[in-house]
Design a protein around this motif. Structure first.
Motif, PDB file in Angstrom:
ATOM      1  N   VAL A   1       5.631  -9.346  -8.120  1.00 54.54           N
ATOM      2  CA  VAL A   1       5.509 -10.495  -6.545  1.00 54.54           C
ATOM      3  C   VAL A   1       4.285  -9.832  -5.697  1.00 54.54           C
ATOM      4  O   VAL A   1       3.585 -10.137  -5.193  1.00 54.54           O
ATOM      5  CB  VAL A   1       6.201  -9.731  -5.697  1.00 54.54           C
ATOM      6  N   GLY A   2       3.625  -8.303  -5.919  1.00 53.76           N
ATOM      7  CA  GLY A   2       2.253  -7.903  -6.134  1.00 53.76           C
ATOM      8  C   GLY A   2       1.315  -8.715  -6.302  1.00 53.76           C
ATOM      9  O   GLY A   2       0.222  -9.276  -5.400  1.00 53.76           O
TER      10      GLY A   2
ATOM     11  N   ASN B   1      -1.424  -3.167   1.099  1.00 46.36           N
ATOM     12  CA  ASN B   1      -0.613  -3.984   2.517  1.00 46.36           C
ATOM     13  C   ASN B   1      -1.476  -5.079   2.587  1.00 46.36           C
ATOM     14  O   ASN B   1      -1.287  -5.745   3.397  1.00 46.36           O
ATOM     15  CB  ASN B   1       0.228  -2.820   3.143  1.00 46.36           C
ATOM     16  N   THR B   2      -2.916  -4.211   3.334  1.00 43.82           N
ATOM     17  CA  THR B   2      -3.675  -5.052   4.301  1.00 43.82           C
ATOM     18  C   THR B   2      -4.253  -6.174   4.029  1.00 43.82           C
ATOM     19  O   THR B   2      -4.139  -7.311   4.224  1.00 43.82           O
ATOM     20  CB  THR B   2      -4.535  -4.296   4.336  1.00 43.82           C
ATOM     21  N   ARG B   3      -4.321  -6.155   2.237  1.00 44.36           N
ATOM     22  CA  ARG B   3      -4.808  -7.317   1.655  1.00 44.36           C
ATOM     23  C   ARG B   3      -3.493  -8.147   1.632  1.00 44.36           C
ATOM     24  O   ARG B   3      -4.044  -9.354   1.644  1.00 44.36           O
ATOM     25  CB  ARG B   3      -5.182  -6.901   0.198  1.00 44.36           C
ATOM     26  N   MET B   4      -2.201  -7.784   1.471  1.00 49.54           N
ATOM     27  CA  MET B   4      -1.130  -8.803   0.846  1.00 49.54           C
ATOM     28  C   MET B   4      -0.463  -9.271   2.801  1.00 49.54           C
ATOM     29  O   MET B   4      -0.641 -11.164   2.141  1.00 49.54           O
ATOM     30  CB  MET B   4      -0.165  -7.503   0.670  1.00 49.54           C
TER      31      MET B   4
ATOM     32  N   LEU C   1      -2.633  -9.255  -4.774  1.00 52.12           N
ATOM     33  CA  LEU C   1      -3.114  -7.716  -5.812  1.00 52.12           C
ATOM     34  C   LEU C   1      -3.369  -8.481  -6.052  1.00 52.12           C
ATOM     35  O   LEU C   1      -2.568  -9.306  -7.657  1.00 52.12           O
ATOM     36  CB  LEU C   1      -2.157  -6.533  -4.846  1.00 52.12           C
ATOM     37  N   TRP C   2      -4.416  -7.577  -6.973  1.00 52.82           N
ATOM     38  CA  TRP C   2      -4.958  -7.620  -8.240  1.00 52.82           C
ATOM     39  C   TRP C   2      -4.253  -5.674  -9.026  1.00 52.82           C
ATOM     40  O   TRP C   2      -3.914  -5.534  -8.471  1.00 52.82           O
ATOM     41  CB  TRP C   2      -6.565  -7.435  -8.520  1.00 52.82           C
ATOM     42  N   HIS C   3      -4.598  -6.270 -10.515  1.00 54.61           N
ATOM     43  CA  HIS C   3      -4.018  -5.304 -10.885  1.00 54.61           C
ATOM     44  C   HIS C   3      -5.203  -3.320 -10.569  1.00 54.61           C
ATOM     45  O   HIS C   3      -6.586  -3.842 -10.178  1.00 54.61           O
ATOM     46  CB  HIS C   3      -4.393  -5.108 -12.446  1.00 54.61           C
TER      47      HIS C   3
END
Length: 317
Positions: free
Chosen positions: A234-235, A303-306, A240-242
């Motif tokens: 879900v990330g 979190n900001t990126r999501m 999100l990337w690794h």
């Protein structure tokens, strides 16, 4: 996500490097495209479906990363210009449709209590509940909208590993919009894989997360049966990337507060430090390849990126 022994470029538009746009992406004032990506350690577990490189589909190339990051910056800048960034810190409730794929005789069935535990694990991860004071509380919560059961031997027995069968399964069963999280459980080669949010507009029926049925809470997959495969995937679904994307580079995964790491983690090796850059490897981060009992956090930068990706690609769609 990963495998065990079980089994285009978009030009940067002028002005995208304005401080506001970059801050919305990852909290850093000078993020750039990744470079010099490293391969997974040969002894590492690979948490996902193998792709052409022999690793997970979500292990993207430098060129893919640069393209995706440029598009995200563009979309966030456009949202900023529309005044749409006020929602970036708000999180929100995400409806989940859980598709339990089984054989005709019921192999792979997951009961309601286990699915409830899986949703709780997902919520705990996104709330920062496993590492209070360290992990980010993203503000996102997940609500089970519906559980659907599908009896199909070809879908269950590695069907999601075959592009044609995967498409048939998803197009016949996926429901909702870009903001609806569809999860399919089946017997796959690996533990899980996901689509990225920027892929939705080009192929909406393929959007979602696929996991191996043995990775849910109480499942049979040793070291990976606490339900955190879903959290990891879900990330990706949230943008999100690794954490090891880009290897030992200053930009690595385009998130400023996840230290660079040369390659993925196997197990839970405290103190691992695979790069000369500052910071130990983020082995407790959900976006590494650690054992489930090692995972406990997303960072504020993640979190900001999501939030940015949600606003750019999924919110209100």
């Amino acid at each position: 996500m990963f495998q065990t022994n079980k089994r285009v470029p978009v030009a940067l538009v002028a002005g995208l490097l304005a401080a506001g746009a970059i801050t919305l992406l990852d909290g850093s004032p000078a993020a750039t495209a990744v470079s010099s990506a490293e391969c997974v350690d040969e002894n590492s577990a690979a948490r996902g479906r193998p792709g052409s490189s022999g690793h997970e589909r979500n292990e993207i190339s430098d060129a893919q990363a640069a393209e995706m990051n440029a598009d995200l910056r563009k979309k966030v800048m456009e949202a900023n210009q529309r005044g749409g960034v006020a929602a970036l810190a708000a999180g929100g409730t995400i409806n989940v449709v859980f598709h339990v794929v089984t054989t005709a005789d019921g192999k792979g069935s997951i009961d309601a209590a286990t699915i409830a535990k899986q949703i709780q694990v997902l919520n705990d991860g996104f709330a920062g509940a496993e590492a209070p004071g360290v992990a980010a509380n993203t503000g996102f919560t997940f609500a089970l909208q519906e559980t659907r059961y599908h009896k199909d031997d070809s879908w269950f027995n590695g069907g999601a590993d075959n592009a044609t069968t995967e498409r048939a399964m998803k197009t016949q069963t996926r429901v909702g919009t870009a903001s609806t999280l569809n999860i399919w459980s089946a017997d796959i080669d690996g533990f899980g894989f996901a689509t990225f949010p920027s892929w939705y507009s080009g192929d909406p029926k393929m959007d979602g997360v696929v996991i191996d049925y043995a990775t849910v809470p109480g499942g049979s997959e040793v070291n990976f049966n606490l339900g955190k495969t879903v959290t990891h995937e879900v990330g990706h679904w949230m943008g999100l990337w690794h954490t090891f994307q880009g290897g030992c580079t200053k930009t690595n995964d385009e998130v400023a507060d996840t230290p660079a790491q040369k390659s993925s983690t196997s197990g839970c090796p405290e103190g691992r430090d695979s790069c000369r850059l500052a910071g130990l490897d983020p082995i407790h981060n959900y976006m590494d390849y650690s054992f489930d009992d090692c995972y406990n956090q997303f960072t504020p930068g993640q979190n900001t990126r999501m939030q940015s990706a949600w606003t750019a690609y999924r919110s209100g769609k």
